[in-house]
Design an enzyme around this catalytic site. Structure first.
Site, PDB file in Angstrom:
ATOM      1  N   THR A 159       0.851  -1.202   0.000  1.00 41.89           N
ATOM      2  CA  THR A 159       0.000   0.000   0.000  1.00 41.89           C
ATOM      3  C   THR A 159       0.882   1.246   0.000  1.00 41.89           C
ATOM      4  O   THR A 159       2.063   1.178  -0.329  1.00 41.89           O
ATOM      5  CB  THR A 159      -0.996  -0.034   1.173  1.00 41.89           C
ATOM      6  OG1 THR A 159      -1.925   1.048   1.032  1.00 41.89           O
ATOM      7  CG2 THR A 159      -0.306   0.108   2.518  1.00 41.89           C
ATOM      8  N   ASN A 160       0.331   2.385   0.330  1.00 37.89           N
ATOM      9  CA  ASN A 160       1.078   3.646   0.298  1.00 37.89           C
ATOM     10  C   ASN A 160       0.594   4.550   1.421  1.00 37.89           C
ATOM     11  O   ASN A 160      -0.284   4.172   2.195  1.00 37.89           O
ATOM     12  CB  ASN A 160       0.893   4.317  -1.069  1.00 37.89           C
ATOM     13  CG  ASN A 160      -0.574   4.532  -1.372  1.00 37.89           C
ATOM     14  OD1 ASN A 160      -1.239   5.344  -0.747  1.00 37.89           O
ATOM     15  ND2 ASN A 160      -1.103   3.757  -2.314  1.00 37.89           N
TER      16      ASN A 160
END
Ligand code: CTP
Length: 409
Positions: free
Chosen positions: A205-206
């Site tokens: 993810t980020n």
């Protein structure tokens, strides 16, 4: 307007002097209530000279005028900046051990607090609980900025810029008249960070919090639009905030980029505008095991093979799922040896084919998870249309202003 400016004892007290000037320049009468600790940072003569009003911090000063009751009762707005951990604690427990906390108990007007402290103090469960208590009672507590703190350390805890505090505080009393320029329009906004599973327990993810996307959705709703929010993962505080005000927003939850693509495209067939504010993963693991990947002693880890995700924004820009549809993208850039934030952003605008691209700098305390943003909006040729800085809500309105101009053209 009669404003009480509470100042508690932190290094950021000097910034309150700038806030005081801004409020005075806008024609407001400001009475400063420093705590005893605040006066150790910035002295009473500074406050008296800048406010043109007497300065007292104790309830036993000026007793004939009963200031501990009268000041709060007579105020149209109370702003506390900086609000230290101690001040938040005293306010949350209803203490009245100095003039500022007494005034907070008698004030019936909007109260805005701008905390500033070290990251550890801001994140401590005691402070979190005090902030939650104050918010539940209707106090508008502005999240601190991230960035350089008093020492060499960085993190959330910085006092937001005085201009931002002034704007948020004044809007708490008189919300600006909202334009209803999106009446009859349908808009789709994607927000948050996608999650690409590696195995049943892990994902890629980020750092996106989803706050800017949520503010875009709310701003569009307030301007009259029917709003579909396609939400990938949102940060916990953004979820809490959204739960408090999600009226009129149709929400579709997704996890992966492919699911986000499907949801956005389904909603886009009826949309006048699609805004891709989600931080989408460019790649996903090629194989997602049904069982947790185990480490084998003495064996090197198996590489994770990645495959490319579809570029949703480029597809939407190319296909236009509804005639006349406007497509808006975001470009979160850090800049590197090949070019600065704007150079990369302009090149991306030309590459993606969206009508508008909102470029912002991220990294090192900028952009992700912060309540404020600083953006440049460019057209499909990468030419600057407008720049906007302020709260993410203000930036959202600047984006809708630019979209509104496009829809009208
Ligand atoms: N975007 C998208 N689909 C992708 C990747 C990005 O729709 N697979 C959208 C984002 O929602 C954003 C815009 O494209 O509106 C720019 O995203 P960004 O990650 O900055 O662009 P990339 O094309 O991934 O470029 P790079 O990562 O190389 O900077």
């Amino acid at each position: 307007m009669r404003i009480l400016l509470g100042v508690s004892g932190g290094v950021a007290a000097y910034k309150a002097a700038l806030l005081l000037r801004i409020l005075r320049e806008q024609g407001h009468q400001v009475r400063v209530l420093p705590t005893a600790a605040a006066l150790r940072f910035v002295g009473a003569p500074t406050w008296e000279a800048l406010s043109g009003e007497p300065v007292t911090s104790e309830v036993f000063d000026d007793v004939p005028h009963v200031p501990h009751v009268a000041l709060g009762q007579g105020a149209d707005l109370v702003v506390v900046a900086p609000a230290t951990a101690d001040l938040l604690a005293r306010a949350a427990t209803g203490r009245a051990d100095d003039l500022l906390t007494s005034a907070l108990l008698t004030a019936r007007c909007p109260v805005v607090m701008a905390p500033a402290m070290h990251t550890e103090m801001w994140e401590h469960p005691a402070t979190r609980a005090n902030v939650a208590t104050l918010r539940a009672r209707g106090v508008l507590v502005i999240d601190p900025d991230s960035g350089r703190l008093t020492g060499a350390d960085t993190g959330p805890g910085r006092l937001p810029e005085p201009e931002v505090i002034a704007r948020v505080a004044l809007e708490a009393v008189a919300p600006p008249a909202r334009r209803r320029d999106l009446e009859g329009r349908t808009v789709v906004v994607s927000a948050g960070g996608t999650r690409e599973p590696i195995d049943p327990v892990r994902f890629i993810t980020n750092r996106s919090s989803g706050r800017q996307g949520v503010e875009l959705a709310r701003a569009a709703r307030d301007r009259g639009a029917r709003v579909v929010l396609v939400a990938a993962d949102l940060a916990g505080d953004v979820e809490t905030d959204l739960a408090a005000d999600a009226t009129g927003i149709e929400r579709v939850d997704v996890e992966t980029t492919v699911a986000l693509r499907d949801a956005v495209r389904a909603a886009a067939t009826a949309a006048d505008v699609v805004v891709m504010a989600a931080a989408v993963s460019d790649f996903r693991p090629a194989h997602v095991g049904g069982a947790k990947i185990k480490k084998v002693p003495g064996q090197a880890p198996a590489p994770i093979e990645l495959v490319e995700n579809p570029d949703i924004l480029a597809e939407l820009a190319r296909e236009r799922l509804r005639p006349g549809q406007r497509v808006v993208g975001f470009a979160a850039e850090t800049g590197d040896a090949a070019g600065d934030v704007l150079t990369h952003g302009r090149a991306k605008a030309r590459r993606k084919g969206a009508d508008l691209l909102v470029i912002n700098a991220v990294g090192a305390g900028l952009g992700f998870g912060t309540p404020v943003n600083d953006v440049t909006i460019v057209d499909a040729d990468g030419e600057t249309l407008v720049t906007a800085a302020g709260t993410k809500r203000e930036v959202a309105d600047a984006v809708w202003d630019a979209v509104g101009a496009l829809l009208a053209s």
